[in-house]
Design a protein around this motif. Structure first.
Motif, PDB file in Angstrom:
ATOM      1  N   GLU A 183      -0.983  -5.506   7.289  1.00 22.19           N
ATOM      2  CA  GLU A 183      -1.821  -4.707   6.399  1.00 22.19           C
ATOM      3  C   GLU A 183      -2.241  -5.491   5.159  1.00 22.19           C
ATOM      4  OE1 GLU A 183      -4.162  -2.605   5.822  1.00 22.19           O
ATOM      5  OE2 GLU A 183      -2.980  -0.980   6.709  1.00 22.19           O
ATOM      6  N   ARG A 188      -4.429   5.948   8.071  1.00 21.31           N
ATOM      7  CA  ARG A 188      -3.771   5.775   6.770  1.00 21.31           C
ATOM      8  C   ARG A 188      -3.085   7.071   6.327  1.00 21.31           C
ATOM      9  NH1 ARG A 188      -4.743   0.886   5.581  1.00 21.31           N
ATOM     10  NH2 ARG A 188      -6.714  -0.108   6.138  1.00 21.31           N
ATOM     11  N   CYS A 194       2.392   4.555   1.709  1.00 24.16           N
ATOM     12  CA  CYS A 194       2.021   3.289   2.345  1.00 24.16           C
ATOM     13  C   CYS A 194       3.012   2.160   2.087  1.00 24.16           C
ATOM     14  CB  CYS A 194       0.627   2.868   1.894  1.00 24.16           C
ATOM     15  SG  CYS A 194       0.444   2.622   0.119  1.00 24.16           S
TER      16      CYS A 194
END
Length: 421
Positions: free
Chosen positions: A3, A226, A230
């Motif tokens: 990511e 998403r 995160c």
């Protein structure tokens, strides 16, 4: 491919002494004309929800009060609130006045009055179906009267699912309140036991988000994949560090001297900062362990809470395995654990390595009256397998841990946490 993108979200924020006096104006700016005030009996008895409701009238907002929130909500208590709200609606806004229990209940009411289905459709898998809401929610103004839960900033509501004896929640970015109104004056009468428990929740929010696996360690996601949590990132790190620095100077004072206005103000600010951090980075092992501790409690009556209720308050439940959880995660990011220990206790012995942060936490817990481990709230070694089973159901949280977690590692953390001193 790993990511490269992190996301950040937060409610609107109004902070400061007297901020709660302006809620009627804030609702009018949101276009509200009829609002439901959600609170619990204890907060209702202070008269604050009535004062909030009455001041709305001068801005053209009609208000009704629901004061049936259960401290540490269950799926049954949330369903009762949903049913009441349906019977007395319609509404075009909600106002939650109270601790995390009231704010979380208001989130559930808002969700089920704007979206089809039942609670279990939206509760996180594997406990529930983990369905995402398909429709927007109505404006929600969150007014915390305790310093700790961070519910005014987050995208989750938490409850006990009685049939499964597990604490879990619903998580989606649409649950995040529209506006958080944080008025430190409202926390001045908070009992010492509640201040201690809620404050440990603040601390673990900051610590867990700070030590969460970095967002860059996750596989690359597509836009539709998403999620709000995160992993640790530069913005959440900033809020977490500032929260820990404030706690270092104010936490013990707020518990031991509840009339210290400066300490109360700093605790409210620390809670806000921690909420803005973990509401995006996420939390991990201590929170995952807290859910079965709270959900499986037999007989425990904490100081400062309703005497007829047998419960382990959420912040206390989180704290009970935190020292051993951070001993376990140390090897994933030694520098972060040592930095956290130094922020919380500038005189901490960092040469202790993996023991530095656990030692700081145990010293604090002892000073503010948190029980000395899982055994002190009524559990035994024979309960560990059931506690582990409950923690393993919190995969949304465990996925954020900086080390891989399995049944054996959780079992070891629970056993070492039976008696912390």
């Amino acid at each position: 491919m790993t990511e490269t993108v992190f996301t950040y979200g937060a409610p609107g924020l109004k902070f400061g002494d007297g901020a709660s006096d302006e809620i009627g104006y804030d609702l009018a700016q949101l276009g509200a004309t009829r609002a439901l005030v959600v609170t619990d009996p204890g907060v209702a008895a202070t008269g604050l929800p009535t004062r909030v409701a009455e001041q709305m009238a001068q801005f053209g907002v009609e208000a009704l009060i629901f004061d049936g929130v259960r401290v540490e909500p269950t799926d049954a208590s949330m369903q009762a609130a949903i049913d009441w709200a349906r019977a007395h609606g319609p509404w075009d806004a909600f106002v939650a006045v109270g601790g995390g229990s009231s704010i979380d209940t208001a989130k559930a009411v808002n969700l089920l009055l704007t979206n089809p289905g039942e609670l279990m459709d939206y509760i996180n898998a594997p406990v529930g179906a983990g369905k995402a809401p398909s429709r927007p929610l109505l404006p929600l103004v969150a007014v915390p009267t305790t310093t700790g839960t961070g519910a005014e900033s987050t995208t989750i509501c938490v409850m006990d699912v009685l049939a499964q004896r597990v604490k879990t929640g619903i998580s989606h970015q649409r649950l995040r309140p529209t506006l958080a109104v944080v008025d430190p004056v409202l926390t001045m009468t908070q009992p010492a036991g509640v201040t201690a428990s809620a404050g440990m929740d603040i601390l673990c929010h900051a610590l867990e988000s700070y030590t969460a696996r970095p967002y860059t360690s996750n596989p690359r996601k597509q836009p539709q994949q998403r999620v709000p949590y995160c992993g640790s990132n530069p913005i959440s790190d900033m809020w977490s560090e500032r929260s820990m620095a404030l706690l270092a100077s104010s936490f013990r004072r707020a518990v031991q001297h509840g009339d210290d206005a400066d300490a109360r103000r700093e605790m409210a600010l620390a809670a806000t900062f921690a909420g803005l951090g973990f509401g995006n980075a996420g939390v991990h092992i201590p929170h995952a362990n807290a859910y079965p501790i709270a959900g499986q409690v037999r007989e425990f009556h904490p100081a400062g809470y309703p005497e007829h209720e047998s419960l382990v308050p959420h912040g206390m439940a989180v704290a009970l395995t935190a020292p051993e959880a951070f001993r376990f995660t140390f090897e994933a990011a030694p520098e972060r654990h040592l930095r956290a220990a130094a922020l919380l206790a500038p005189d901490a012995d960092l040469a202790d390595g993996p023991a530095a942060l656990p030692t700081v936490l145990v010293d604090l817990m002892r000073d503010i009256g948190i029980p000395a481990g899982v055994g002190a709230v009524g559990f035994f070694d024979s309960d560990v397998d059931d506690l582990v089973e409950g923690a393993l159901k919190q995969q949304r949280l465990l996925a954020t841990a900086p080390r891989e977690v399995d049944a054996d590692s959780l079992g070891a953390i629970f056993r070492r946490s039976m008696s912390l001193w």
